[in-house]
Design a protein around this motif. Structure first.
Motif, PDB file in Angstrom:
ATOM      1  N   ALA A  16      -5.498  -3.676   3.176  1.00 58.58           N
ATOM      2  CA  ALA A  16      -4.618  -2.306   3.338  1.00 58.58           C
ATOM      3  C   ALA A  16      -5.424  -1.491   2.232  1.00 58.58           C
ATOM      4  O   ALA A  16      -5.594  -0.408   2.725  1.00 58.58           O
ATOM      5  N   VAL A  17      -5.669  -1.681   1.106  1.00 48.59           N
ATOM      6  CA  VAL A  17      -6.366  -0.904   0.223  1.00 48.59           C
ATOM      7  C   VAL A  17      -7.895  -0.411   0.766  1.00 48.59           C
ATOM      8  O   VAL A  17      -8.184   0.627   0.564  1.00 48.59           O
ATOM      9  N   MET A  18      -8.573  -1.573   1.139  1.00 50.10           N
ATOM     10  CA  MET A  18      -9.857  -1.358   1.828  1.00 50.10           C
ATOM     11  C   MET A  18      -9.642  -0.233   3.051  1.00 50.10           C
ATOM     12  O   MET A  18     -10.320   0.597   2.931  1.00 50.10           O
ATOM     13  N   GLN A  19      -8.921  -0.460   3.670  1.00 47.50           N
ATOM     14  CA  GLN A  19      -8.424   0.329   5.081  1.00 47.50           C
ATOM     15  C   GLN A  19      -7.995   1.760   4.642  1.00 47.50           C
ATOM     16  O   GLN A  19      -8.601   2.642   5.339  1.00 47.50           O
ATOM     17  N   LEU A  20      -7.403   1.783   3.619  1.00 46.84           N
ATOM     18  CA  LEU A  20      -6.845   2.998   3.379  1.00 46.84           C
ATOM     19  C   LEU A  20      -7.594   3.661   2.044  1.00 46.84           C
ATOM     20  O   LEU A  20      -7.650   3.595   1.061  1.00 46.84           O
ATOM     21  N   ASP A  21      -8.812   4.417   2.662  1.00 47.08           N
ATOM     22  CA  ASP A  21      -9.713   4.877   1.714  1.00 47.08           C
ATOM     23  C   ASP A  21      -9.433   6.038   0.849  1.00 47.08           C
ATOM     24  O   ASP A  21     -10.372   6.824   0.517  1.00 47.08           O
ATOM     25  N   ASP A  22      -8.009   6.440   0.727  1.00 48.95           N
ATOM     26  CA  ASP A  22      -7.713   7.539   0.021  1.00 48.95           C
ATOM     27  C   ASP A  22      -6.906   7.627  -0.895  1.00 48.95           C
ATOM     28  O   ASP A  22      -6.085   8.442  -1.654  1.00 48.95           O
ATOM     29  N   HIS A  23      -7.202   6.574  -1.920  1.00 52.59           N
ATOM     30  CA  HIS A  23      -6.509   6.209  -3.065  1.00 52.59           C
ATOM     31  C   HIS A  23      -4.978   6.284  -2.752  1.00 52.59           C
ATOM     32  O   HIS A  23      -4.038   6.874  -3.220  1.00 52.59           O
ATOM     33  N   PRO A  24      -4.499   5.293  -1.801  1.00 54.09           N
ATOM     34  CA  PRO A  24      -2.915   5.185  -1.433  1.00 54.09           C
ATOM     35  C   PRO A  24      -1.981   4.845  -2.396  1.00 54.09           C
ATOM     36  O   PRO A  24      -2.431   4.066  -3.650  1.00 54.09           O
ATOM     37  N   THR A  25      -1.017   4.923  -2.459  1.00 54.19           N
ATOM     38  CA  THR A  25       0.335   4.665  -3.028  1.00 54.19           C
ATOM     39  C   THR A  25       0.481   3.320  -2.935  1.00 54.19           C
ATOM     40  O   THR A  25       0.505   2.793  -1.836  1.00 54.19           O
ATOM     41  N   ALA A  26       1.274   2.645  -3.625  1.00 57.33           N
ATOM     42  CA  ALA A  26       1.868   1.336  -3.263  1.00 57.33           C
ATOM     43  C   ALA A  26       2.752   1.234  -2.136  1.00 57.33           C
ATOM     44  O   ALA A  26       2.661   0.400  -1.174  1.00 57.33           O
TER      45      ALA A  26
END
Length: 134
Positions: A16-26
């Protein structure tokens, strides 16, 4: 850096962190993980984000308004918009030198740092937001 057994849940969080390439929140990561497996709890996501950051596989970026997560672990800084909170990457070619110089000057071992700049992003500037802060 401790390397732990990679569980299915931890892999879902990393994906999910890799997929959300925009510095996502928890919370954004939690929502994405839940789309893959509705049985994963919020606590499991938060715990695995912390473990992945401890292992050095992701970065935990401390910014005003809460932590954001970054799949890039190379030397770079971050820039956060004071108006909307958007976070972007900024090259930081001197990061390794700064760590080494600080270690040499203080005698500390394992010195590391992160840098967060703040400003008003182009989108907020177009909307006239944050002008009083600029």
């Amino acid at each position: 850096m401790v390397q732990r057994r990679n569980t299915r849940q931890r892999q879902l969080v990393l994906d999910a962190v890799m997929q959300l390439d925009d510095h996502p929140t928890a919370d954004e990561i939690y929502i994405t993980v839940r789309q893959q497996d509705e049985h994963v709890s919020r606590g499991t996501v938060y715990r695995n984000l912390n473990l992945l950051a401890e292992e050095g596989r992701i970065l935990d970026v401390k910014v005003p308004g809460g932590d954001r997560f970054d799949h890039r672990v190379d030397d770079h800084a971050h820039l956060v918009c004071r108006s909307c909170g958007e976070v972007c990457d900024v090259p930081d070619p001197n990061a390794s030198d700064a760590d080494a110089r600080t270690a040499d000057a203080t005698g500390y071992a394992g010195v590391s740092h992160y840098t967060v700049f703040s400003g008003i992003c182009p989108k907020c500037q177009e909307k006239g937001l944050g002008e009083q802060e600029a």
